[in-house]
Scaffold this motif. Structure first.
Motif, short mmCIF file in Angstrom:
data_model
loop_
_atom_site.label_atom_id
_atom_site.label_comp_id
_atom_site.label_asym_id
_atom_site.label_seq_id
_atom_site.Cartn_x
_atom_site.Cartn_y
_atom_site.Cartn_z
N ALA B 82 0.84 -1.20 0.00
CA ALA B 82 0.00 0.00 0.00
C ALA B 82 0.87 1.25 0.00
CB ALA B 82 -0.94 -0.01 1.20
N THR B 83 1.98 1.21 0.71
CA THR B 83 2.89 2.37 0.75
C THR B 83 3.45 2.63 -0.65
OG1 THR B 83 3.45 1.77 3.02
CG2 THR B 83 4.93 3.32 1.91
N GLU B 84 3.86 1.55 -1.31
CA GLU B 84 4.38 1.71 -2.68
C GLU B 84 3.30 2.22 -3.62
OE1 GLU B 84 6.35 -1.93 -3.92
OE2 GLU B 84 7.29 -2.09 -1.94
N LEU B 85 2.08 1.71 -3.43
CA LEU B 85 0.98 2.14 -4.30
C LEU B 85 0.65 3.62 -4.08
CD1 LEU B 85 -1.39 -0.96 -4.15
CD2 LEU B 85 -0.48 0.06 -6.24
N ARG B 86 0.64 4.05 -2.82
CA ARG B 86 0.34 5.46 -2.55
C ARG B 86 1.35 6.37 -3.25
NH1 ARG B 86 -1.01 3.60 2.72
NH2 ARG B 86 1.08 4.09 3.43
N ALA B 87 2.61 5.99 -3.18
CA ALA B 87 3.64 6.80 -3.84
C ALA B 87 3.43 6.81 -5.35
CB ALA B 87 5.02 6.24 -3.50
N ALA B 88 3.09 5.63 -5.88
CA ALA B 88 2.88 5.53 -7.33
C ALA B 88 1.63 6.31 -7.75
CB ALA B 88 2.77 4.07 -7.74
N PHE B 89 0.58 6.25 -6.95
CA PHE B 89 -0.64 6.99 -7.26
C PHE B 89 -0.34 8.49 -7.29
CE2 PHE B 89 -4.91 4.70 -7.02
CZ PHE B 89 -4.38 3.47 -7.37
N THR B 90 0.46 8.95 -6.34
CA THR B 90 0.82 10.37 -6.30
C THR B 90 1.63 10.74 -7.55
OG1 THR B 90 0.96 10.14 -3.91
CG2 THR B 90 1.90 12.15 -4.86
N ARG B 91 2.62 9.90 -7.84
CA ARG B 91 3.51 10.18 -8.96
C ARG B 91 2.78 10.19 -10.30
NH1 ARG B 91 6.84 6.29 -7.59
NH2 ARG B 91 6.04 4.81 -9.10
N GLU B 92 1.86 9.23 -10.47
CA GLU B 92 1.18 9.07 -11.76
C GLU B 92 -0.12 9.86 -11.85
OE1 GLU B 92 2.70 7.69 -14.11
OE2 GLU B 92 4.20 6.42 -13.15
#
Lengths: 278, 396
Positions: B82-92
């Motif tokens: 989830a932490t990785e996904l949150r960062a990716a959601f922000t980035r993308e």
């Protein structure tokens, strides 16, 4: 969008459940995963006085080989089939059907027995299990009986379930090594209810063809001998012999009046046959 | 009383059976990260983890999850994926308003866990149960694919089936104690209190919203059929699912008719006014009724005319049926389906009338055992409701 009040009972063994269901009146509903009943309750299309939850019954949550059949308990989920948590006797056919039912979050709770009990003509198990020649085991406090799936589904949302009876299991025959399976449905959006379904099980070695045309406004058309679709004889090159006009005539006879609907059903059937031949 | 483990914290609470899991979490535990969109399992906003598997909390009742492990978006703060996904959601730029995001993250976490590779089709199929009306999905799909790629590059292997071993609905089977009739006050009070239809209640004339024609023939002379149609109790006996309340007069009748539509059954209770013109063998029945459960009401009018055929030995009964329907059933009852139902009703009535006039007992009628079955009314109903609701929610 909130369900009306209902009383809730959750028996912990099958006999208690059957006794409860036996004395239930017309305003009692049985729930398992609740993925069809839940929406209807929330929309208040159904307002039962009592709901009996059978999802806790261990007797309904197992799958085992019995001779040349796999007996799948009614409360086994689509996700269980998709993930291979039950033995595979259909060379991956059921797994592929399961993995395309609705969405993952729905498949993790929706059950095979619940889907069949609901008897929505557009549901995947209704057509695919008819195509696989599966049987269904119904149990009541009075006893047990087995029916071919196509005799169980009697119409749209109508089944042969009698008051006091529940779906206990589905019995799926082991697919022969020489059998070819094809299953195609027409959906405009992934996970939505199908507009047309075709399931074909063709065994050229035995010269047999079983074809199901589903997602009609009523029970599926099940052709246990579908050789007429292939020029009267099922051979290895069945794909070349498929006669769309025969399929169209069958649909007309079944009351599918709309030519566009028939076109979609025939196209889906052709794709399923191509898949089986591939 | 149910016990749950919510985000690793044990919770005990008393809950009404009808309360779905999302409402329980939001209203009782103040865990408002679980969002509600359609509330019938289509939009995916309410998706959470139930025994570590994604599930729809809006069509899962809290009471059915007794003993289960529930993980909401709030419980994934320290989760690696989830932490990785949150960062990716922000980035993308994978979110705008954020309404769908909790459900998106839960669904995305599941496919990151399970999918061997990040091919776009599989990711899109895997995310198809979650609707977003802001981003157009491109950013979401890109974010999810990136996380899968990065994890596979780091040598983290997919876990087929999310690691689940048990069979059966996620969240079920954790409770060992049976629940026996957890009745709520309202459920107990819901037992139908009969509508009191005042005897003096006037039945107004009305203009039917829909009118259609039907006809049938009976192998008896018109005069005999006309007499029979004047006997209200006998007419009711020929109508499957019908029962009379009180004693009918030749001009007025009160009663009930039960119509079964798959899992829905409606009990219309009402009254009708009867008019007859013996000179030209015509008649008219005007009625109104309502069904409490579906909160639907109907007004109906049947006009009939008896036409002698076969030199007066038989009768053709010509019907003009008009109706207006309001309430829940009106939303689902397409014209063709009501016609279909009425056609079957007419056919049953004609057959019973024939039997009755022949002196053969009319079996199964009047006692309600032969309910009208209008199941086809339901076909497409849920699907259509779902589509309409989505359109309504998302203004499309």
């Amino acid at each position: 969008m909130k369900a009306a009040a209902f009383a809730y009972e959750r028996p912990t063994d099958l006999n208690t459940a059957l006794a409860l269901i036996a004395k239930a009146d017309g305003t009692t509903k049985i729930i398992a995963g609740g993925q069809s009943l839940g929406p209807m309750l929330n929309l208040r299309l159904v307002e039962p006085d009592t709901i009996i939850d059978i999802s806790g019954l261990a007797e309904l949550k197992r799958a085992e080989r019995d001779g040349d059949e796999l007996v799948i308990g009614a409360c086994v989920t689509h996700g269980d089939v998709e993930d291979g948590r039950i033995p595979d006797v259909t060379r991956g056919a059921m797994q592929r059907v399961a993995s395309a039912i609705a969405y993952r979050a729905v498949r993790n709770r929706g059950t095979i027995g619940g889907s069949l009990s609901h008897a929505d003509p557009a549901a995947d198990w209704v057509s695919s299990l008819s195509g696989l020649g599966a049987r269904i085991t119904l149990r009541s406090a009075a006893g047990v009986r087995n029916l071919p799936i196509e005799n169980f589904i009697t119409g749209a949302l109508e089944s042969a379930l009698q008051p006091g009876e529940i779906v206990e299991a589905v019995r799926v025959p082991v697919m022969t090594p020489s059998a070819h399976w094809g299953y195609v449905k027409a959906c405009r959006k992934i996970g939505e209810f199908a507009h047309a379904i075709a399931a074909v099980l063709i065994d050229p070695e035995r010269a047999t063809a079983r074809v199901v045309l589903g997602a009609l406004e009523t029970a599926p058309i099940v052709l246990s001998d579908a050789s007429a679709l292939f020029g009267g004889r099922v051979t290895g090159d069945f794909k070349q012999h498929f006669d769309a006009r025969v399929a169209d005539a069958i649909l007309i006879k079944a009351g599918v009046a709309n030519a566009v609907d028939r076109h979609i059903h025939v196209a889906v059937l052709r794709r399923a046959i191509n898949e089986a031949a591939a | 009383m149910i016990g749950l483990t919510v985000n690793t914290r044990p919770v005990k609470a008393s809950v009404e059976p009808r309360t779905h899991l999302a409402d329980f979490l939001r209203d009782n535990l103040n865990l408002t990260g679980t969002h509600l969109g359609c509330e019938h399992g289509v939009c995916g906003a309410c998706t959470l983890l139930l025994d570590d598997m994604p599930a729809r909390s809006c069509i899962t009742y809290a009471v059915a999850c007794d003993g289960a492990r529930v993980t909401t978006i709030e419980g994934l703060d320290n989760d690696e994926i989830a932490t990785e996904l949150r960062a990716a959601f922000t980035r993308e730029h994978a979110l705008q308003c954020g309404y769908c995001t909790p459900g998106m993250l839960i669904a995305a976490r599941d496919i990151v866990l399970r999918l061997p590779t990040s091919d776009e089709h599989s990711v899109r199929v895997g995310m198809s149960g979650n609707l977003c009306r802001c981003t157009g999905y491109v950013g979401i799909v890109r974010a999810v694919r990136t996380v899968i790629d990065q994890r596979r590059e780091r040598g983290i292997t997919p876990i087929p089936g999310g690691g689940r071993q048990a069979l059966g609905p996620a969240g079920s089977g954790n409770a060992t104690n049976p629940v026996v009739s957890e009745t709520t006050a309202r459920a107990a009070a819901k037992t139908e209190t009969p509508d009191q239809i005042s005897v003096a209640m006037a039945i107004p004339n009305f203009t039917p919203a829909k009118v259609f024609e039907d006809q049938f023939t009976v192998a008896f002379p018109p005069a005999k059929v006309f007499d029979m149609l004047g006997d209200v109790a006998q007419v009711a006996a020929c109508l499957p699912g019908t029962s009379l309340i009180g004693t009918p007069t030749p001009e007025r009748v009160e009663g009930m008719i039960r119509v079964k539509l798959g899992p829905i059954s409606a009990n219309f209770r009402g009254a009708a006014r009867i008019e007859r013109v013996p000179e030209d063998l015509t008649g008219r029945i005007v009625g109104m009724g309502s069904d409490q459960r579906s909160r639907s009401s109907t007004q109906g009018e049947i006009r009939y005319r008896l036409v002698p055929i076969e030199q007066g030995a038989a009768t053709r009964v010509e019907l003009s049926i008009g109706y207006s329907l309001k309430g829940m059933l009106a939303q689902i009852a397409r014209d063709g389906l009501v016609r279909d139902l009425a056609a079957r009703l007419t056919a049953d009535f004609a057959r019973n009338l024939d039997r009755h006039l022949s002196g053969v007992p009319v079996d199964g009628a009047a006692d309600g055992s032969q309910d009208l079955n209008g199941v086809s009314l339901l076909i497409g109903l849920l699907r259509r409701r779902v589509q309409e609701t989505i359109r309504r929610i998302w203004g499309r």
